[in-house]
Design an enzyme around this catalytic site. Structure first.
Site, PDB file in Angstrom:
ATOM      1  N   CYS A  85      29.002  84.206  76.574  1.00 16.98           N
ATOM      2  CA  CYS A  85      29.136  84.934  77.830  1.00 16.98           C
ATOM      3  C   CYS A  85      30.421  85.767  77.788  1.00 16.98           C
ATOM      4  O   CYS A  85      31.501  85.249  77.502  1.00 16.98           O
ATOM      5  CB  CYS A  85      29.181  83.941  78.983  1.00 16.98           C
ATOM      6  SG  CYS A  85      29.682  84.650  80.552  1.00 16.98           S
ATOM      7  N   GLU A  86      30.285  87.035  78.058  1.00 21.67           N
ATOM      8  CA  GLU A  86      31.467  87.902  77.988  1.00 21.67           C
ATOM      9  C   GLU A  86      32.418  87.687  79.158  1.00 21.67           C
ATOM     10  O   GLU A  86      33.551  88.138  79.115  1.00 21.67           O
ATOM     11  CB  GLU A  86      31.051  89.368  77.909  1.00 21.67           C
ATOM     12  CG  GLU A  86      30.387  89.916  79.131  1.00 21.67           C
ATOM     13  CD  GLU A  86      29.900  91.336  78.950  1.00 21.67           C
ATOM     14  OE1 GLU A  86      29.896  92.067  79.947  1.00 21.67           O
ATOM     15  OE2 GLU A  86      29.536  91.724  77.831  1.00 21.67           O
ATOM     16  N   HIS A  87      31.988  86.982  80.187  1.00 21.64           N
ATOM     17  CA  HIS A  87      32.867  86.750  81.339  1.00 21.64           C
ATOM     18  C   HIS A  87      33.843  85.604  81.107  1.00 21.64           C
ATOM     19  O   HIS A  87      34.970  85.655  81.580  1.00 21.64           O
ATOM     20  CB  HIS A  87      32.042  86.454  82.594  1.00 21.64           C
ATOM     21  CG  HIS A  87      31.166  87.587  83.000  1.00 21.64           C
ATOM     22  ND1 HIS A  87      30.022  87.412  83.748  1.00 21.64           N
ATOM     23  CD2 HIS A  87      31.251  88.903  82.753  1.00 21.64           C
ATOM     24  CE1 HIS A  87      29.448  88.585  83.948  1.00 21.64           C
ATOM     25  NE2 HIS A  87      30.173  89.505  83.356  1.00 21.64           N
ATOM     26  N   HIS A  88      33.394  84.538  80.410  1.00 17.57           N
ATOM     27  CA  HIS A  88      34.239  83.357  80.232  1.00 17.57           C
ATOM     28  C   HIS A  88      34.421  82.966  78.772  1.00 17.57           C
ATOM     29  O   HIS A  88      35.123  82.005  78.477  1.00 17.57           O
ATOM     30  CB  HIS A  88      33.630  82.157  80.978  1.00 17.57           C
ATOM     31  CG  HIS A  88      33.418  82.405  82.429  1.00 17.57           C
ATOM     32  ND1 HIS A  88      32.201  82.782  82.952  1.00 17.57           N
ATOM     33  CD2 HIS A  88      34.281  82.367  83.476  1.00 17.57           C
ATOM     34  CE1 HIS A  88      32.306  82.946  84.256  1.00 17.57           C
ATOM     35  NE2 HIS A  88      33.563  82.706  84.604  1.00 17.57           N
ATOM     36  N   GLN A 126      23.237  87.654  79.726  1.00 18.67           N
ATOM     37  CA  GLN A 126      21.817  87.470  79.434  1.00 18.67           C
ATOM     38  C   GLN A 126      20.971  88.652  79.896  1.00 18.67           C
ATOM     39  O   GLN A 126      20.050  89.072  79.201  1.00 18.67           O
ATOM     40  CB  GLN A 126      21.326  86.172  80.092  1.00 18.67           C
ATOM     41  CG  GLN A 126      19.866  85.891  79.826  1.00 18.67           C
ATOM     42  CD  GLN A 126      19.435  84.548  80.372  1.00 18.67           C
ATOM     43  OE1 GLN A 126      20.230  83.629  80.484  1.00 18.67           O
ATOM     44  NE2 GLN A 126      18.172  84.436  80.717  1.00 18.67           N
ATOM     45  N   HIS A 154      23.632  78.227  80.600  1.00 17.79           N
ATOM     46  CA  HIS A 154      24.955  78.827  80.484  1.00 17.79           C
ATOM     47  C   HIS A 154      26.032  77.778  80.736  1.00 17.79           C
ATOM     48  O   HIS A 154      26.027  77.132  81.786  1.00 17.79           O
ATOM     49  CB  HIS A 154      25.117  79.966  81.498  1.00 17.79           C
ATOM     50  CG  HIS A 154      24.224  81.126  81.227  1.00 17.79           C
ATOM     51  ND1 HIS A 154      24.701  82.329  80.788  1.00 17.79           N
ATOM     52  CD2 HIS A 154      22.874  81.262  81.313  1.00 17.79           C
ATOM     53  CE1 HIS A 154      23.693  83.168  80.627  1.00 17.79           C
ATOM     54  NE2 HIS A 154      22.578  82.544  80.939  1.00 17.79           N
ATOM     55  N   CYS A 156      28.984  78.310  81.519  1.00 19.42           N
ATOM     56  CA  CYS A 156      29.796  78.679  82.680  1.00 19.42           C
ATOM     57  C   CYS A 156      29.158  78.167  83.974  1.00 19.42           C
ATOM     58  O   CYS A 156      29.838  78.048  84.990  1.00 19.42           O
ATOM     59  CB  CYS A 156      30.048  80.184  82.739  1.00 19.42           C
ATOM     60  SG  CYS A 156      28.578  81.193  82.743  1.00 19.42           S
TER      61      CYS A 156
END
Length: 195
Positions: A85-88, A126, A154, A156
């Site tokens: 995941c590019e956010h976390h 995703q 996920h 996250c």
């Protein structure tokens, strides 16, 4: 562009210090190198061409077995994938289900997981991953329709925030004939319920 392994190792060492750990203690001494090696693998798709595996197609009418021309969709289910995941920068993993309505050309079934693998091996979300897979197949094949369903868990969601260990996310990307819900209804029934 390849992952800068040495730089990743140095940054992991700095991260360990930033969280109050001692990167020289026995349990952590090799961690920067281990993480760097893992990142080389996790992000091998950055800069790679996902359509490369689609370059070898087979003519259905003039190929080695013209009598095998499919009259409907070709579907490959349960392609395992993992991404970050590019956010976390936490992993997500699941199954991809891919279907396409062939035109004159088909591709070997092994090419479909390779497209997924290349696109998943980069920082991702995703929703975009499914769209990128659908675009790659739509542009790389003469398919009359493409459908990509991703079902993933996920970290996250399961490890932080709401901490929902059984939650999964399902996304759908459709091109061509499969944009029409009636056209893709049969494919959804073939997928069945959650796995």
């Amino acid at each position: 562009m390849a992952v800068d392994r040495d730089r990743v190792a140095a940054l992991v060492r700095e991260l360990l210090e930033a969280i109050g750990e001692d990167p020289e203690r026995p349990g952590l001494k090799l961690t920067p190198d281990r993480v760097a090696d893992a990142y080389v693998d996790f992000f091998a798709g950055v800069g790679a061409d996902p359509s490369a595996s689609l370059s070898r197609t087979i003519s259905v009418s003039r190929g080695p077995a013209p009598e095998t021309l499919p009259s409907g969709a070709v579907m490959l289910r349960d392609i395992r994938f993992r991404s970050m995941c590019e956010h976390h920068l936490l992993p997500f993993r699941g199954h991809a289900h891919i279907a396409y309505l062939p035109g004159e050309q088909v591709v070997g079934l092994g090419a479909l997981p390779r497209v997924v693998d290349v696109l998943a091996a980069r920082p991702q979300v995703q929703e975009r991953l499914g769209e990128q897979i659908a675009d790659t197949l739509d542009e790389g094949l003469d398919a009359r329709g493409v459908l990509v369903v991703l079902d993933a868990e996920h970290e996250c969601v399961t490890m932080r925030g709401g901490r929902q260990p059984d939650a999964s996310t399902v996304t759908v990307a459709a091109r061509g004939a499969f944009v029409d819900p009636a056209q893709r209804a049969e494919l959804f029934s073939l997928l069945g319920g959650p796995r």
